[in-house]
Every structure is written in C-alpha cells, then in structure tokens.
Design an enzyme around this catalytic site. Sequence first.
Site, PDB file in Angstrom:
ATOM      1  N   TYR A   1      39.652 -57.519  -9.190  1.00  0.00           N
ATOM      2  CA  TYR A   1      39.884 -56.650  -8.037  1.00  0.00           C
ATOM      3  C   TYR A   1      38.581 -56.084  -7.487  1.00  0.00           C
ATOM      4  CZ  TYR A   1      44.956 -56.207  -7.476  1.00  0.00           C
ATOM      5  OH  TYR A   1      46.275 -56.437  -7.169  1.00  0.00           O
TER       6      TYR A   1
ATOM      7  N   ASP B   1      39.640 -48.268 -15.391  1.00  0.00           N
ATOM      8  CA  ASP B   1      38.401 -48.804 -14.828  1.00  0.00           C
ATOM      9  C   ASP B   1      37.241 -47.818 -14.888  1.00  0.00           C
ATOM     10  OD1 ASP B   1      39.543 -51.223 -14.393  1.00  0.00           O
ATOM     11  OD2 ASP B   1      39.932 -50.929 -12.274  1.00  0.00           O
TER      12      ASP B   1
END
Length: 667
Positions: free
Chosen positions: A387, A303
């Site tokens: 998320y 990420d």
Amino acid sequence: MTTPTPLPASIPASLATLTASEITANRAILQREGLAGPGVHFSYVGLVEPDKRPLITEGSADRRVRSMLVDMATNESWDVVVSPAENRIVASRRLDHAVDGQVPVVIEEFHLVEEVIHRNPEWLAAMARRGLTDISKLKVNPLSAGALSDAETGRRVQRCFTFVMDSPDDLGWAHPVDGVTVTIDVVTREVLAVVDHVDLPVPLESGNFHLESWRGADRQGLKPIEITQPQGPSFTIGEDGALSWLGWNLQVGFDQREGLVFHNITIDDDGIARPVIYRASIAEMMVPYGDPSPQRWFQNFFDCGEYLLGGYANSLELGCDCVGDITYLDAVVAGNDGAPHVIPQAICIHEEDTGILWKHTDNWNGSSISRRNRRLVVSFFVTVGNYDYGFYWYFSLDGTIEFEVKATGVVFTSAYPGAGYRFASELAPGLGAPYHQHLFSARLDMMVDGLGNSVDELEAALVPRGPENPTGTGFTQLVTRLTTESEAQRLADNSRNRSWLISNPSVQNRLGSDVGWVLLPEGKPVLLADADSDIHKRATFSTKHLWVTEYEPTELYPAGDFVNLHPGGAGLPAWTSADRNVEDADIVLWHTFGLTHFPRIEDWPIMPVDTCGFVLKPHGFFGRNPAMDIPESVSDHCAPGMDHSGHGAHADHGDHGEHDMHMNVGH
C-alpha cells in the site's frame, strides 16, 4: 474576551526535528558505552519531547534522543535515552519480550527470511506439490506475526507468504501462492512451522500496470492544467521548521515513527497569536484483515508501531506528486546502523485553491459578493509493502484544520476459493483480496487558548411534542460534558450528528460563551473484530472513535511503545484505567478514523485513491467569520462583483530561512 497567554518564542528550538549531528552523536555515545556493538540494529531513533508544562514556563529544555535497539544475534533489546549535549546515557532499560513485546521491525529481517525459507525442506515440498520448482521465481513476503503462541513467546518472529514473479518485471501480487504460511524466528533463523492449509490454484493473469506495453494507449484529449503563482507562495519557512501563512503559525517536524509532527499551532486574531493545538500527529495506523482462515488469521499490521511509517517516506517529484509552486523539505532519520539518513524532498508544502470561501447575492440591497478560499497543504507519502498512503494536513482561511489520508497502491492479494466466499472479493480470475480495514489514530494535544480544556459531546435530538413543541417540528442540540477518562470513550453517531467540542472555560468570547474548537468525525466503522480476539486486545484504541486522556508526556502511542509481538492491553486501555479527570484539564484527544475496504474489481491492478480523515473547526473561538478580511480575487478569469471597496495586496512570500530540514523549491 479574556486574553490568552502567548507561547514563549524560544520553544521551537527544543522541539525541532533531530539534526544529523544529533543522530551521529547519539550513535557515538551508544557505541562508546557498549550498547551499539556488532550485530546491534537501531530500530528507532527519535526526539524525546520534554514535558510541555515546564517547557512553556521556562522556554527551553535539554535535547534528548531515544533509541530502540535490537541485537539480531542474541535477541537482546534496549530502550535507551541519550543527552548529546551532556555526552551521556540518561536512562536505559532492557526489554522483557514476554511482557514488553519487541522493538519495531528492522530491514535485515526482510532480507534474511527468503534466504532461510528457500532452503527449508517442508516449504520446498509444499511448492513442489503445486508444481512450483523454479525457486528463483518465488518471492517470500515477510510479515509481522501478530499474536504469539505459548511456544513462540519471547521469540522474534515473522510469518511469511509466497508469491510468484514470472520475470523481474512481473507484479508478484498478481500470483499469490495461497494456503502456505511459514513462521520463522529471525534471530535464530529457524523455520518454526510450515502450515500447508489448502492447495488453491495460483492466479495466472498478469497485473503489470507499471509496464507501458501492458496498459495500452493513453487516453486522448487530456489538456494541461498549469498552476502558477507569479509572486511566489504566501507562506514563509524559518528556522526549526517554523511555518507562517496568512495568520496561521505552526512548527513542522518529522519523526521516523509518526511522520509529520506539528507543534505550537496558533491562529492570528486581531494581532494576537491564539494557541489551538500544542502537538498534532498520526500516532498509529493499523490494518486488520477480516479473513479468519488458518493461513492468514494473523494479518493485522501496525504500520507506525511495527514498521515505523515515517522511515518509508517517498522522495516526492515536482509535477507528479505535487503540482504548483512547491516548497520541499528533506527529512533526516536514522538508518538501522544508527547513522543519519536523508530522505530528499520528503515533505511537500504548497497552497491550493479550494473554491468558494463565502458568497451572497442579496435581492434586497443588490449586492453580490464572493471570496475564494485557499488552503495551506503540508503532506508526505509513504510506501509500506503493497500500500501507498498520502498524509495531507490542510489549514484554511476560515480557521478549519482538516486531515486527509489518500490510500492507493496494490491491495493485498490471495487466491479466491470460489463463488460465495464470505471474507474476500474476486478481482481477476481466481485472484482474491481479503476484506480489511485501515484504521488511524490521530493524537491531538489540545491547547485551546491555554492548558485548561474540557470536552462536550454535541448531538442533535428531537423535542417531544408538547407545550414546548406543539407542532412536533422542534429539535435541539444536547450538550453532555465528558468529565473523566472512562466517560470520554465514545463512538461517533452520524444519525445524531455527534461531534465533540473542545473548549476553554477560562476564556470567553464576546457573547460570554467558552471559546472552543469542534472535532467533526466521519463516523465510519471502528475495529470489526470480536472483543475476545487477539487484535482487539492489541489494538483496543481502534474500538472507539474518541478517547480523552489527561496529558502525560510519556503517553505517545495509543497501542503502547512496543507494539511488535506485544500480547495486548498497552496504551490507551492501560492509561485510562486510572480514570483521571479530563474537565478543565491539560488534555489529549485520540481520534480513531479510517476505511473499511471491501475491494472492488476496479481496485485492481492498482487502486484509485480512497480517502478518509477528520475536520476541526473553530466553534465560538472568534467573534465573527474570521475570513471577512480576505480581498477580492484579481484574475483574468474573474470579473469583480458589486463590492468596489478595493483590492487587498498580495502577501509577500518573503525569504525562506535555513533550518534543520533542508529545503528545495520547485516551480
């Protein structure tokens, strides 16, 4: 005690977050020099931090800007450094994609894949076989491709899943079209492969938690909690992000890749600002999935390195994301066009009560004294795909530094193949969630009272029964010095209470021991993948809880600079192959921690917060408990104890100065 050398007061100006004017100047220079023409996207723009050793000596350095560029028409990529003050390019390098990997993902790649895939005959046929003919309801989810095959090497590739959205308000994650994976070259806009591995029913049950009509009536009886500070907060914010709070001083910065970055963390000790950490950040975050099936073997997302986590920071809302007397900072990053982009209220700063700081009721002398603890909280929240993550840094009155991730959002879903499937949980009828991990790497550039630091491994050990331990009840602490980079690659072991002490052999406390800080790991699993797997090669950093390296200013990211489509071996495994000395040296700690997630039914349709993190505590740094000077609490709800020595004055919250990250105060 030996007196530590203070840091020059002029350093913060060289390390402050990039300003909008610097980002604008960087873009103009690259356009003038022909590197930012039509079709070129700015993947990353960030401050090039100067080497700290001359900076500490000289107190200032030239401000330089690093840009990672990709031409989405030709796949040419560049790594460029600019000096806005000198109005010139300082360095530039064209990437060799087969060796270097690719620059991080840009927004255009998210938008174009659906348009291309919706026209692809093989994908359309795979959807038709499942009775899915209304293309308007089919959402294509582009994902970083992980490792590449020989035929894909050098290409800029995404791999894509499909989800059904029955209406514009529907939660598409509830309806995965599992078994079909599409590989696409986002530069040539070619579909390279459609893998139709297995035909699993699309789960039908909705998960629309965001709709009031779906959730039903609210729980009754919830009374308000009001948090007030009538005299304002106890911290001050100054220029260049300088933050001061009850003995703590640090510089708050923000980076498009890492998010929050702290510099020059010091703590007051009898009027002396003693250095603890030169730079602290979360340098990488990786989510490996444990389902090896042909349609999802590649699911391993970086990420920070692939998606630039900081650029997805939320704009926080008072009373929802942050409660109390809140100070917000805006973050300035660069968009894919290279122009400055402001994320309003991206950073939240506040104080919060954390219960008892210290307390004792003495049966001999009759005293009963307690003090309440509080901590300074600096945080931000990001949404990366499904998320959401909150990143919270805590600084406490007793010198504790703590980091906590709060993971929430929607789990990545799949169809559930049936009872007994070994690699996923069933969350709703026919709806699965693959097992996965969330692994983070904290980069801690230590500076405990100076640049010369060492690391010892501390652990509990039984003492064999014998003359020294005749009763068999004795145990001790083993101390092992980690002297080289190869020795300092360690796993946590909670059965031995293993921790790591960072000390300064040139500075002693009043008892004659080296001053230090101890890193207390949670000790949860590291990467659960085979040593010969692709993800093990690309994310080797996540196979150890601790790495220690000799400081080198270009070594910033544990999986290397260019993680996207990189074949592996970059970052920590490459750097530590030199096996440099890390004893009484200028060192950087890399700490891996995280969650191993076997999703529960209760994690659907939205996951309650799960947490992970680490703690740093002073260990022989002070001469005694550093929180002895905290005054009694004065409150309508708190009766004073038997300590009648007087009440300390409330700290004045002072004036909030102007600085590069715009500030908003909410009450």
